[in-house]
Design a protein around this motif. Structure first.
Motif, PDB file in Angstrom:
ATOM      1  N   THR A   1      -1.902   6.197  -0.444  1.00  0.00           N
ATOM      2  CA  THR A   1      -3.008   6.299   0.527  1.00  0.00           C
ATOM      3  C   THR A   1      -3.257   7.726   0.990  1.00  0.00           C
ATOM      4  O   THR A   1      -4.168   7.965   1.770  1.00  0.00           O
TER       5      THR A   1
ATOM      6  N   ASP B   1       7.704   1.082  18.286  1.00  0.00           N
ATOM      7  CA  ASP B   1       6.982   0.735  17.060  1.00  0.00           C
ATOM      8  C   ASP B   1       7.753   1.318  15.872  1.00  0.00           C
ATOM      9  O   ASP B   1       8.812   1.926  16.043  1.00  0.00           O
TER      10      ASP B   1
ATOM     11  N   GLU C   1       7.144   3.758  13.964  1.00  0.00           N
ATOM     12  CA  GLU C   1       7.245   5.219  13.993  1.00  0.00           C
ATOM     13  C   GLU C   1       8.470   5.650  14.810  1.00  0.00           C
ATOM     14  O   GLU C   1       9.177   6.587  14.449  1.00  0.00           O
TER      15      GLU C   1
ATOM     16  N   ILE D   1       3.799   7.838   5.031  1.00  0.00           N
ATOM     17  CA  ILE D   1       2.916   7.360   6.100  1.00  0.00           C
ATOM     18  C   ILE D   1       3.480   6.051   6.664  1.00  0.00           C
ATOM     19  O   ILE D   1       3.500   5.017   5.990  1.00  0.00           O
ATOM     20  N   VAL D   2       3.972   6.124   7.901  1.00  0.00           N
ATOM     21  CA  VAL D   2       4.677   4.990   8.509  1.00  0.00           C
ATOM     22  C   VAL D   2       3.789   3.747   8.582  1.00  0.00           C
ATOM     23  O   VAL D   2       4.240   2.631   8.315  1.00  0.00           O
ATOM     24  N   GLU D   3       2.508   3.935   8.911  1.00  0.00           N
ATOM     25  CA  GLU D   3       1.609   2.766   9.081  1.00  0.00           C
ATOM     26  C   GLU D   3       1.497   1.940   7.808  1.00  0.00           C
ATOM     27  O   GLU D   3       1.340   0.730   7.866  1.00  0.00           O
ATOM     28  N   ASP D   4       1.558   2.612   6.640  1.00  0.00           N
ATOM     29  CA  ASP D   4       1.465   1.868   5.378  1.00  0.00           C
ATOM     30  C   ASP D   4       2.570   0.818   5.296  1.00  0.00           C
ATOM     31  O   ASP D   4       2.348  -0.321   4.903  1.00  0.00           O
TER      32      ASP D   4
ATOM     33  N   ALA E   1       4.437  -0.290   7.910  1.00  0.00           N
ATOM     34  CA  ALA E   1       4.355  -1.217   9.049  1.00  0.00           C
ATOM     35  C   ALA E   1       3.396  -2.360   8.751  1.00  0.00           C
ATOM     36  O   ALA E   1       3.627  -3.507   9.122  1.00  0.00           O
ATOM     37  N   GLU E   2       2.295  -2.053   8.052  1.00  0.00           N
ATOM     38  CA  GLU E   2       1.258  -3.062   7.824  1.00  0.00           C
ATOM     39  C   GLU E   2       1.558  -3.968   6.642  1.00  0.00           C
ATOM     40  O   GLU E   2       1.031  -5.063   6.555  1.00  0.00           O
TER      41      GLU E   2
ATOM     42  N   ARG F   1      -8.652   3.189   2.679  1.00  0.00           N
ATOM     43  CA  ARG F   1      -7.223   2.917   2.856  1.00  0.00           C
ATOM     44  C   ARG F   1      -7.001   1.427   3.150  1.00  0.00           C
ATOM     45  O   ARG F   1      -6.127   0.789   2.573  1.00  0.00           O
TER      46      ARG F   1
ATOM     47  N   TYR G   1      11.430   5.137  12.692  1.00  0.00           N
ATOM     48  CA  TYR G   1      11.487   6.191  11.667  1.00  0.00           C
ATOM     49  C   TYR G   1      12.030   7.496  12.256  1.00  0.00           C
ATOM     50  O   TYR G   1      12.985   8.074  11.750  1.00  0.00           O
TER      51      TYR G   1
END
Length: 309
Positions: free
Chosen positions: A167, A282, A284, A197-200, A202-203, A175, A287
């Motif tokens: 991404t 969260d 992040e 990328i942490v959100e990748d 997490a989702e 994305r 991490y």
């Protein structure tokens, strides 16, 4: 987790490059089917591990198994059931998606023309490129190119799909489309998403590992890693010049600019005092806590309590 018939087993894998860089240092992981996040900063060893799993290089020592296939000694058999989307992959700009996917299908051994046509049609529809199948790849956006890369990687129904930093450089809408596509894939195969990328993660991912400097710092389920930090993350809005003093007194895990001031998040089992408020953790936080060593100190104890897998 152990040796899953369709999972991936990595045992004591090390790799040192000729320039002396120790890219992987005695790594062991059990990766079950489904979406697995490999999270770490650039240069952490993620791409080295992905390239090793993709049979593009050999480890100096250690073993890797995909189910009962030996990745190092049965490269051809592994390649038959592997899909790999590297960080940078070239496309032929003058070819259309349909033409190039058909060409790759031939390379994958799908020689029956009717089957090949059905396969390429199904994959172009799955990756939402069917309407653009006649368009030349040179005119594709970044997100469309990535989705085409997934279509190529999915040829032959792979048991292992490796996606490296997918991404980076995509706009927010692309994305989301790309992550939605990936989320549909992890049913029967191992899908490894390597990213900083942490959100990748997490989702998408049900399991993950955090890697840095060639070592695994944490293996966990993202939800469990976040739950283990409950009551341990605190935040405070402060001025930038107060940051060094805070860093001396507390375990600061992140600091972000917020309308001209700095929002500091710290790790602490008790309230750190003066103006800190508790905040819901969260991924992040998990991490950064791991990267700064706060989480690692308690991970053995959490393992004992059965929080972290």
């Amino acid at each position: 987790m152990g040796n899953h018939p369709f999972g991936l087993t990595i045992r004591n894998v090390s790799k040192r490059y000729a320039n002396g860089v120790q890219a992987l240092n005695n790594i062991s992981l059990d990766i079950p089917p489904g979406m697995y996040g490999l999270l770490g900063p650039n240069g952490a060893g993620k791409s080295t591990l992905m390239r090793t799993l993709a049979t593009l290089q050999e480890p100096d020592e250690g073993q890797l198994f995909l189910g009962d296939l030996d990745v190092v000694n049965q490269k051809e058999a592994v390649r038959q059931t592997l899909g790999y989307l590297p960080q940078e992959f070239g496309v032929y700009p003058k070819a259309s998606a349909e033409e190039l996917l058909d060409y790759f299908a031939v390379l994958k051994g799908i020689t029956n023309r009717t089957l090949r046509r059905a396969t390429t049609e199904a994959l172009l529809k799955q990756t939402n490129l069917w309407d653009k199948r006649k368009q030349k790849l040179g005119g594709y956006s970044g997100g469309m190119r990535q989705r085409f890369g997934v279509a190529v990687a999915l040829l032959g129904n792979p048991r292992l799909l490796i996606v490296d930093e997918p991404t980076a450089g995509l706009d927010p809408a692309e994305r989301v489309r790309f992550l939605n596509l990936l989320s549909e894939l992890g049913e029967n195969s191992v899908v490894i998403l390597s990213t900083h990328i942490v959100e990748d993660v997490a989702e998408l991912c049900t399991n993950m590992a955090i890697i840095n400097k060639g070592q695994i710092l944490l293996e966990a389920q993202p939800l469990a890693a976040v739950a283990a930090l409950k009551g341990r993350i605190w935040r405070k809005l402060t001025d930038k010049n107060a940051l060094p003093a805070l860093e001396r007194e507390h375990q600061v895990i992140s600091a972000k600019l917020l309308s001209g001031r700095t929002m500091v998040r710290v790790y602490s089992p008790e309230r750190p005092g003066n103006g800190f408020e508790p905040v819901e953790p969260d991924l992040e936080d998990a991490y950064f806590s791991t990267m700064t060593g706060c989480f690692g100190q308690t991970s053995q104890q959490q393992k004992a309590e059965g929080i972290v897998l």
